[in-house]
Design an enzyme around this catalytic site. Sequence first.
Site: not given
Length: 342
Positions: A63-64, A78, A236, A249, A253
Amino acid sequence: MAVSGFEGFEKRLELQFFGDDPLENMGLRLIDFESLEQVLHAVNCTVVSAVGNHFFDAYVLSESSLFVYPNKIIIKTCGTTQLLKSVRPLIHFADKLNLTLCECRYTRGSFIFPKSQPFPHTNFKEEVIYIEENLPNNLVYRKAAVMPSKNPSYSWHVFTAADQNHHRRRSLNSDVTFEVCMTELDRHLARRFFKKTGDCKTGDLAGKEMTELTGIDDINPSAFICDFAFDPCGYSMNGIDGDRYSTIHVTPEDGYSYASFECVGSVYDDDVDIVETLKKAVQVFKPATVSISTTSNSREVWTKVARAIEPLGLKCRTFAMDEFPAAGSVVFQTFTAATRRK
């Protein structure tokens, strides 16, 4: 807008330290990987790729991103990560290296799915309380503020803290940080960040393909890029160019598409370079809405932002400026498409 989905908007934490460093200015880079994993476990994310140079180490996270310099750490996460749970262990591991925290900066936008966020990120007030409870007493200059937008969905949240000796340090600092948040990405361009059905490539290989296909590698051609593609979608990258980093990043969707771009520069950089870098980054995604936070010691740098963004058909809707201990001036601007998409 989807009722619930993956939260693209990141939380960003920057911690600055000072102290004697007998080992050739390695500082925080001496924190071993196992200790970093402990920190990330508390945050609820992991390392998926890493690269480093003479100046700093850069980690792509599940996540990032995480950047470790000798005297500062920047961690950006994130989703439903608990970023602020990294504060106490990072201070602990720095203390073992005889390094003392002198500055703290926490920033984020407005979450797309705020009700999905776990403690302490349920709201900004809780975040500020949690940070202050975990900071040492020497950081006496503190300020928290929500920088407004005409659309409350795009407010900018800032907390900074500094000690007696560093709260005016920005006056001697030429650094500029640009934090760019983009939503409602062009659907056709966003599809490039989905892995093809049956694609068995590793995240590294698929990430390299996305970097080249989307033109991300052209944003700063001199940067070395460490990239990663997620399953079934998402992307990322960290860019390394001397002592400067950049990072992107992407949550592609439809319904809650989001991309971020962050880079650092100097108030002495050529205006054309800053404008072109920001313009190239936004063009990769062609978003309907862009918000940009510019942190620097110069009140003029932000003027370059509008020169980069408005020629892309995006109109500046909001402008806010505030001063923060150690951080200097923070300027927050939002832009939306002059002609809304159908």
